[in-house]
Enzyme design. Structure first.
Site, PDB file in Angstrom:
ATOM      1  N   CYS A   9      -4.957  -7.856  15.048  1.00  4.38           N
ATOM      2  CA  CYS A   9      -3.749  -6.925  15.280  1.00  4.38           C
ATOM      3  C   CYS A   9      -4.011  -6.531  13.476  1.00  4.38           C
ATOM      4  O   CYS A   9      -5.115  -6.691  12.597  1.00  4.38           O
ATOM      5  CB  CYS A   9      -2.677  -8.520  14.938  1.00  4.38           C
ATOM      6  SG  CYS A   9      -2.558  -8.895  13.425  1.00  4.38           S
ATOM      7  N   PRO A  10      -2.985  -5.925  13.252  1.00  9.24           N
ATOM      8  CA  PRO A  10      -2.929  -5.033  12.236  1.00  9.24           C
ATOM      9  C   PRO A  10      -3.271  -5.897  10.704  1.00  9.24           C
ATOM     10  O   PRO A  10      -4.291  -6.474  10.037  1.00  9.24           O
ATOM     11  CB  PRO A  10      -1.740  -4.435  12.158  1.00  9.24           C
ATOM     12  CG  PRO A  10      -1.570  -3.984  13.570  1.00  9.24           C
ATOM     13  CD  PRO A  10      -1.631  -5.050  13.846  1.00  9.24           C
TER      14      PRO A  10
END
Length: 503
Positions: A9-10
């Site tokens: 994920c970011p």
């Protein structure tokens, strides 16, 4: 069957590991084996070549570009975002089973290595919108460590050195540092003290935000050959004054240029130097020319207009902006919309506006705190796993990790998501109305010493927490009231003769 998976994920903080846990539990429940590589902030242990070769299928649960994707060439692939893995891991495992069976997964384990051509790649399955989001989030994920380090160092420097520290701002971006007339960097410690040194280090880290964003958007699109033209494009965007918008455009531009150059047919003798010398060189020239001559100035004008509008916000418009950012922070709890609001806060902070950053951080803290409070006030409305998630939610919320609300949203999205949106909008609006400021871009309650109007800021968070809790409890009770009526009717019609002995 045997599966391998990659989650990413970011921010690499919460979604990455929650998705991995969900996939592991789903595979175990279905009687399969799975090995998960978490490409998160804490680093990862890469899957071995043997584990990949023995796998019947691959699951990519990622919102950013998966590193070293070529390792999985030739394997049936299932592609989804991290939220899909968190919310419905069994469905992804079922998809992996179907993909393996359709590709002859039972025979695939006997192979010693993957075949050179992918049977089903993530690029092929993901739509254009999904790929664009992954590219942008890849840039954001690599930018966030610079934000945290630079922002907190600048904040500490202001605490120590006070108003004598002057940040030279041009076009909304940090362009340099002047401190008490010091012109030589080697004299900074002697003449300006530790505050000046910390400020210079933090400001230097902040200067890298746009180049890193641009460079790693291009990296997500075109791998390593995209880094150099992307970073150079980002540096030019900062120099022109195009800011974050310029970084987004230059990163995408560099990625597309490199992707096009990689498709050129060249003699075998030249192919070896193409990704190291030729492609970065040509792409850097093309991106640089376009940024300086064609698109840089128009983007800078748009960026300047946005900065002017933001700086001119006051009164009712300001608290409405805080409410809107609060809604965005809560709607997907760490997802792309959340990151857009957070990036907007960073842009405001970089341009010297600390009010927006305070509202964004406060609104991001509210969802886990409000849900944790709800599990205390009405324990019987929540399952045991939800109550356990509530216990963790206190720390996650205080630390500005909005993802702490995801277990609740996954279990009951139609009640939880509107509730947290209302609570976060309340907090964001109040934070702006109170005039709270934040010199730190992250840290939650632990950086309260860097918050302007700290008591009112904490009050805004507390009110939003109570609003979130109240909205959720009302929604839960409304749902329970509707379900209780048919249950009571059924019991009355059944009568006592049908009850089991001893009831």
């Amino acid at each position: 069957m045997r599966f391998v998976a990659v989650t990413s994920c970011p921010t690499g903080i919460a979604h990455t590991y929650m998705a991995a846990e969900s996939l592991e539990q789903a595979a175990k429940a279905a009687g399969h084996d799975i090995k998960v590589e978490t490409q998160g902030a804490a680093g990862s242990t890469a899957l071995t070549a043997e584990e990949i070769a023995e796998a019947d299928a691959v699951v990519f649960a990622a919102d950013v570009d998966v590193r070293d994707r070529e390792r999985f060439a030739g394997k049936p692939t299932v592609t989804a975002g991290v939220k899909a893995a968190i919310n419905n891991g069994p469905a992804l495992i079922a998809d992996a089973v179907r993909a393996a069976e359709s590709e002859g997964g039972e025979d695939r384990r006997a192979q010693s290595a993957p075949s050179p051509q992918p049977a089903d790649t993530a690029e092929g399955r993901a739509g254009a919108g999904t790929r664009l989001r992954q590219w942008l989030m890849t840039g954001v994920s690599y930018m966030i460590p610079f934000v945290a380090a630079g922002g907190i160092l600048i904040a500490i420097a202001f605490m120590i050195g006070g108003a004598e520290i002057a940040v030279v701002v041009n076009g909304g971006e940090f362009q340099g540092v002047e401190y008490a007339g010091v012109s030589e960097l080697s004299d900074l410690l002697a003449e300006a003290g530790i505050a000046g040194v910390l400020f210079k280090i933090g400001a230097t880290a902040f200067e890298m935000l746009v180049p890193i964003l641009s460079g790693f958007i291009a990296f997500g699109m075109a791998d390593r050959p995209g880094i150099a033209p992307g970073v150079v494009g980002g540096l030019l965007a900062s120099a022109i004054g195009a800011g974050f918008l310029g970084g987004l455009v230059s990163g995408l531009l560099a990625g597309f240029v490199v992707m096009g150059l990689k498709k050129l047919k060249v003699p075998r003798g030249v192919a070896g130097v193409m990704p190291v010398v030729v492609i970065p060189l040509l792409a850097t020239v093309v991106v640089g020319l376009l940024m300086i001559v064609v698109i840089g100035e128009p983007i800078a004008a748009v960026q300047s207009g946005m900065t002017t509008w933001l700086s001119g916000l006051s009164g009712s418009t300001a608290w409405l902006l805080g409410g809107l950012l609060g809604l965005m922070m809560a709607v997907d709890m760490g997802g792309p919309v959340n990151k857009v609001a957070y990036t907007f806060g960073l842009a405001a902070l970089a341009s010297g506006d600390t009010v927006v950053m305070a509202a964004v951080m406060a609104a991001g803290m509210t969802p886990p705190l409000g849900l944790a409070l709800a599990t205390v006030v009405r324990r019987h409305l929540f399952t045991k796993p939800e109550r356990q998630a509530g216990q963790a939610g206190w720390l996650l919320g205080l630390s500005f990790i909005t993802e702490g609300a995801i277990p609740f949203a996954a279990a009951d999205p139609f009640r939880v998501i509107p509730s947290v949106m209302i609570g976060s909008a309340t907090t964001g609006a109040l934070s702006v109305a109170f005039g709270a400021t934040s010199l730190a871009p992250h840290g939650g309650i632990w950086v309260v010493g860097l918050i302007g109007q700290p008591l009112l800021y904490l009050l805004a968070i507390a009110i939003g927490t109570v609003v979130t809790c109240g909205c959720l409890l009302i929604a839960k009770n409304i749902g329970r009231a509707k379900l209780a009526e048919p249950a009571a009717t059924s019991t009355a019609s059944a009568g006592t003769p049908t009850q089991p002995v001893g009831a």
